[in-house]
Scaffold this active site. Structure first.
Site, short mmCIF file in Angstrom:
data_model
loop_
_atom_site.label_atom_id
_atom_site.label_comp_id
_atom_site.label_asym_id
_atom_site.label_seq_id
_atom_site.Cartn_x
_atom_site.Cartn_y
_atom_site.Cartn_z
N LYS A 68 0.77 -1.27 0.09
CA LYS A 68 -0.14 0.20 -0.01
C LYS A 68 0.76 1.23 0.07
O LYS A 68 0.71 2.17 -0.81
CB LYS A 68 -0.86 -0.03 1.27
CG LYS A 68 -2.19 -0.85 0.86
CD LYS A 68 -2.87 -1.06 2.57
CE LYS A 68 -3.89 -2.20 2.22
NZ LYS A 68 -4.60 -2.74 3.63
N GLN B 286 -5.00 -1.24 9.72
CA GLN B 286 -5.08 -2.64 9.30
C GLN B 286 -5.55 -3.53 10.00
O GLN B 286 -5.28 -3.57 11.08
CB GLN B 286 -3.47 -2.91 9.11
CG GLN B 286 -3.19 -4.14 8.29
CD GLN B 286 -3.62 -4.37 6.75
OE1 GLN B 286 -3.63 -3.23 5.95
NE2 GLN B 286 -4.63 -5.11 6.24
N ASP C 288 -11.47 2.82 3.86
CA ASP C 288 -11.87 1.42 3.93
C ASP C 288 -13.48 1.40 3.83
O ASP C 288 -13.86 0.16 3.54
CB ASP C 288 -11.43 0.58 5.07
CG ASP C 288 -10.23 -0.35 5.04
OD1 ASP C 288 -10.02 -0.55 3.77
OD2 ASP C 288 -9.48 -0.53 5.59
#
Ligand code: NDP
Length: 300
Positions: free
Chosen positions: A54, A98, A121
């Site tokens: 990422k 995460q 997200d």
């Protein structure tokens, strides 16, 4: 193989190029650099790999990438304090924590502490509600990537029968919602679904997000259907050498590709689209935060 291969890797490169172009415009016309902060708690090896890639891709499209690595024993209050700081940092437009988090941390509490406008997200309860009511939201990256590929392949998916296998909050449910918002007729299947093969056989679009290697065989697929394989499963591959593994999806690629009209491979299908959509969400969040027009085709 008779199916058309939906090349997620190539499509993701196209999406990243679009994002990079928009980032350049934001920098030159408005002196704004979109910024993405990634928070990693603990040492989970798979998470470390994801975070590394990422970061690399964020930098490659010209965005600012900030990484916060916290100890596995980090107290919840400290993690929440960091999120609070990122929420108010004007140079950060996207925040990603995460997952999975270490067991002592409450994932729902942590995710819902992120400013929904920076929740790239799309897991914040406000974004889930906005998506569910067809309003502008931040959309979870994996289902967004699947939707983009389906739109690209079909043009319109309105009126098509879609079956999503899996009902997780991060893939199955938002995928079903996106398909419904695009006027597909949607069935959500899960571990308690009866006669799953018959349910899948009715579908023009099958999205498999189960986490069981090669679970869907070709004889479950309606001839000509489109198969999107979200699964990422690692199998032993002694033929590649001792201790080696290979990635497979949730569908049995060879038998499904012989029947389907189109199919995504694993690797090289949904996976690359997920990261590309994270970058797309960050640039979208940056535009919204600054009252600027959003890039076209990069949101749901
Ligand atoms: P979860 O484990 O959270 O959910 C799996 C779902 O599959 C559940 O809803 C479960 O049903 C259902 N299921 C399990 N067994 C069966 C069965 N025998 N028949 C029908 N349904 C079943 O997984 P995720 O949604 O997080 O991930 C799914 C897959 O996608 C994984 O392989 C994961 O690695 C991959 N993934 C890939 C990403 C990418 O970028 N390509 C991103 C995220 C995930 P029930 O609810 O009843 O238990």
């Amino acid at each position: 193989m008779t199916a058309t291969l939906i090349d997620g890797k190539a499509f993701a490169a196209k999406v990243r190029a679009q994002v990079a172009e928009h980032v350049t415009r934001l920098k030159t016309d408005h002196a704004i650099t979109p910024g993405l902060a990634v928070v990693l708690v603990g040492e989970d090896p798979a998470s470390q790999v994801y975070v590394r890639s990422k970061r690399k891709m964020t930098t490659e499209v010209g965005m600012k990438s900030v990484e916060h690595r916290l100890d596995a024993e980090t107290a919840e209050a400290d993690l929440l304090a960091l999120i609070d700081t990122l929420n108010t940092d004007p140079e950060i437009h996207g925040i990603l924590v995460q997952l999975p988090l270490p067991k002592h941390l409450n994932e729902d509490l942590v995710i819902n502490a992120i400013d929904p406008a920076k929740d790239v997200d799309g897991f914040h309860i406000s974004n889930v509600g906005l998506l569910g009511t067809g309003q502008k939201s931040m959309v979870p990256c994996t289902p967004l990537g699947c939707l983009m590929m389906l739109r690209e392949h079909h043009g319109s998916i309105s009126g098509l029968d879609a079956v999503v296998i899996g009902r997780s909050n991060i893939v199955g449910k938002p995928m079903a919602q996106l398909l419904l918002n695009d006027s597909a007729t949607v069935t959500i299947a899960h571990s308690r679904t009866k006669e799953l093969a018959d349910v899948v056989r009715r579908a023009d679009i099958v999205v498999a997000a189960v986490g069981r290697p090669q679970m869907v065989p070709g004889d479950w697929i309606k001839p000509g259907a489109t198969v999107i394989d979200v699964g990422i499963n690692r199998l032993d591959a002694p033929e590649k050498g001792e201790g080696k593994t290979r990635l497979v999806g949730d569908v049995d690629f060879d038998s499904c590709a012989a029947v389907a009209g189109a199919i995504t491979p694993v690797p090289g299908g949904v996976g690359p689209m997920t990261i590309a959509c994270l970058l797309a969400n960050t640039v979208t969040a940056c535009c919204r935060a600054n009252g600027l027009p959003e890039p076209e085709g990069l949101t749901a």
